[in-house]
Enzyme design. Structure first.
Site, short mmCIF file in Angstrom:
data_model
loop_
_atom_site.label_atom_id
_atom_site.label_comp_id
_atom_site.label_asym_id
_atom_site.label_seq_id
_atom_site.Cartn_x
_atom_site.Cartn_y
_atom_site.Cartn_z
N HIS A 297 0.81 -1.22 0.00
CA HIS A 297 0.00 0.00 0.00
C HIS A 297 0.85 1.27 0.00
CE1 HIS A 297 0.54 -0.44 4.46
NE2 HIS A 297 0.56 0.89 4.41
N ASP B 52 -0.24 -7.70 0.84
CA ASP B 52 0.24 -6.34 1.09
C ASP B 52 1.77 -6.28 1.14
OD1 ASP B 52 -0.05 -3.65 1.36
OD2 ASP B 52 -0.38 -3.68 3.53
N GLY C 127 3.77 6.09 8.18
CA GLY C 127 5.16 6.27 7.79
C GLY C 127 6.03 5.09 8.19
N ASN C 128 5.56 4.32 9.20
CA ASN C 128 6.25 3.09 9.59
C ASN C 128 5.97 1.94 8.62
OD1 ASN C 128 6.13 4.05 12.89
ND2 ASN C 128 7.93 2.94 12.16
N SER C 129 4.91 2.06 7.84
CA SER C 129 4.49 0.95 6.98
C SER C 129 5.62 0.50 6.08
CB SER C 129 3.29 1.38 6.13
OG SER C 129 2.14 1.57 6.93
N LEU D 78 -8.71 -25.31 0.16
CA LEU D 78 -9.34 -26.49 0.73
C LEU D 78 -10.73 -26.72 0.15
CD1 LEU D 78 -8.97 -28.77 2.77
CD2 LEU D 78 -9.86 -27.25 4.54
N GLY D 79 -11.46 -25.63 -0.11
CA GLY D 79 -12.78 -25.74 -0.71
C GLY D 79 -13.91 -25.88 0.29
N VAL D 80 -13.81 -25.16 1.41
CA VAL D 80 -14.86 -25.19 2.43
C VAL D 80 -15.20 -23.78 2.86
CG1 VAL D 80 -14.20 -27.46 3.32
CG2 VAL D 80 -13.20 -25.40 4.33
#
EC number: 3.4.21.107
Length: 499
Positions: free
Chosen positions: A134, A164, A236-238, A293-295
């Protein structure tokens, strides 16, 4: 003289009278003596001995000396559309259009340059840098500044919105690199450091501890098992590194939980093991694959645990199994409760999706389940998450064979083959009316499809009425319903029969 001045004068006169009486009658009251001697010189001692801590507290300076130069500041510039005020509320044909037009701002939406700040860290001497997606998503221009104040234009190698995570490349050589750790070894209570540029204050160091691991966030991607900490991070830490006490990167700082826009004690970072899986795929220009997995799963509440005859309400309740999915081929069924995945415990529903998503497709894993309260183990070969999932509505029903189930206070009708196909299910009855009673209290509404009740499949209105007639009163009963593309369990408590 006013009242206040009289009272003040009395406080002065009375001590003088006492002194006079003492001199006349010999009362033995001595007057204070005043000394005019010079004050003693200030005896200040300066401690020049080597500084030694009196208590043992963490000293983080060796970590910053080792890793500090690998942290970078990232500024990205993007073009965004900015609205230029309110639009005319009347169409051009209206007589009021021209009148209001004179108050409108000239021109329509305009393009404006917006600059964002973030952080990152160097992972290779030839200029590969990791940050949060981001920070650079949609950027027209990216600049990376090192701790020696040298700035480089950066190329976006690739990014993953789901995780992300982004990978950048600058044209530089012989750069210091951050050691990569193992986030799977993190334990609650361990000390951590974050380095970044909160609010643009470059190379800021903050400290804290691990508050929780494998944390899922509401309204966020379910495949990220976040590290929760109390390390202060802010805008700003991202993208900056989260470091352990060995000076290794164990995560990238991603977001905070806040109601004010600033740090409030809850910080969340993406585990470095998840990050590096994405980084390797981006560097090799490969598609990022997610385990499947399909659940559909949901949480096990206290009432649901009682209805499913569980000793305690833990695990992930399987609400539906997609046909021909890995789960279906392994024998997983709706109503099963997943309690372990690949020998790791599953205490709540939020733990399972990251475990599955981060499993390499084609991997064979063991899944521990509870079926009707009894433990079982299934072997599942994890598939690849499909790119697009079909969204199907409940569809209509041309049948007039509707029925009423008095104990549930609902009106139902059969499900057509077309509607069942659109929903991806094989059986059920369509709810067309709900009165004030157990079904409404359980959240069942018109348009939903009842598939199972009391862990018994329902194929027709008559069958549902027969099953309900034999169910006990006053006890929690599990009901599986289909609402659009989502299957879920709810709990009903039935009144006595005939009431």
């Amino acid at each position: 003289m006013n009242v206040f001045s009289k009272r003040r004068s009395n406080r002065v006169i009375r001590p003088l009278l006492a002194l006079l009486m003492a001199g006349v009658f010999g009362f033995g009251v001595s007057a204070p003596t005043l000394s005019m001697a010079a004050p003693a010189p200030l005896d200040l001692k300066v401690d020049t001995s080597p500084q030694k801590p009196l208590v043992n507290l963490p000293d983080f300076t060796p970590i910053i000396k080792k890793v500090g130069d690998t942290v970078v500041n990232i500024s990205s510039t993007s073009t965004k559309t900015i609205s230029q005020g309110a639009s005319n509320p009347f169409p051009p044909s209206s007589p009021f259009h021209q009148f209001f037009q004179q108050f409108m701002a000239p021109g329509g939406p305009k393009q404006q340059k917006v600059e964002d700040l973030g952080s990152g860290f160097i992972i290779s001497p030839n200029g590969y840098i990791v940050t949060a997606a981001h920070v650079v998503r949609g950027a027209d221009h990216i600049m990376v500044t090192l701790t020696n104040h040298q700035a480089y234009p950066a190329k976006l190698v690739g990014l993953s919105v789901r995780y992300d995570t982004a990978l950048l490349k600058i044209n530089a050589k012989n750069l210091p690199t951050a050691p990569i750790g193992n986030s799977d070894k993190l334990q609650v209570g361990q000390w951590l450091l974050a380095v970044g540029a909160p609010f643009g204050f470059f190379n800021t160091v903050t400290q804290g501890v691990v508050s929780a691991v494998n944390r899922t966030l509401p309204n966020d991607d379910q495949y990220i098992p976040f590290i929760q900490t109390d390390v202060p991070i802010n805008p700003g830490n991202s993208g900056g590194p989260l470091l352990n006490m060995s000076g290794q990167v164990v995560g990238i700082n991603d977001q905070i939980y806040t109601s004010s826009g600033g740090y409030m004690g809850l910080s969340f970072s993406i585990p470095i093991n998840t990050v590096m899986r994405v980084v390797h795929a981006l560097a090799e220009h490969k598609q990022i694959q997610f385990g499947w997995l399909g659940v559909e799963v949901q949480d096990v509440t206290a009432k649901m645990g009682q209805a499913l005859h569980l000793k305690e309400p833990v695990g992930a309740l399987v609400a539906s199994v997609e046909p021909n999915s890995p789960a279906a081929k392994a024998g997983l069924e709706p109503g099963d409760v997943v309690v372990t995945y690949n020998d790791k415990p599953v205490y709540e529903v939020g733990q399972l999706p990251p475990m599955v998503g981060n499993t390499q497709p084609g991997t064979r894993v063991k899944i521990g389940i509870l079926r009707n309260g009894k433990p079982m183990t299934l072997n599942v070969t994890i598939g690849t998450l499909p790119k697009n999932a079909n969204e199907a509505g409940p569809g209509g029903s041309s049948s007039n064979q509707s029925g009423n189930v008095a104990r549930l206070q609902i009106q139902i009708q059969p499900l057509t083959a077309k509607a069942a196909k659109n929903l991806g299910i094989k059986h059920g009855v369509l709810v067309i009316g709900v009165g004030s009673g157990p079904a409404a209290q359980a959240g069942i509404a018109p348009g939903m499809v009842i598939q199972d009740i009391g862990q018994k499949p329902v194929d027709s209105p008559a069958q549902l009425e027969k099953i309900v007639a034999g169910l006990p009163a006053g006890e929690p009963i599990p009901v599986r319903v289909r609402n659009g593309k989502q299957s879920l369990y709810t709990v009903v408590i039935l009144p006595p029969a005939g009431s």
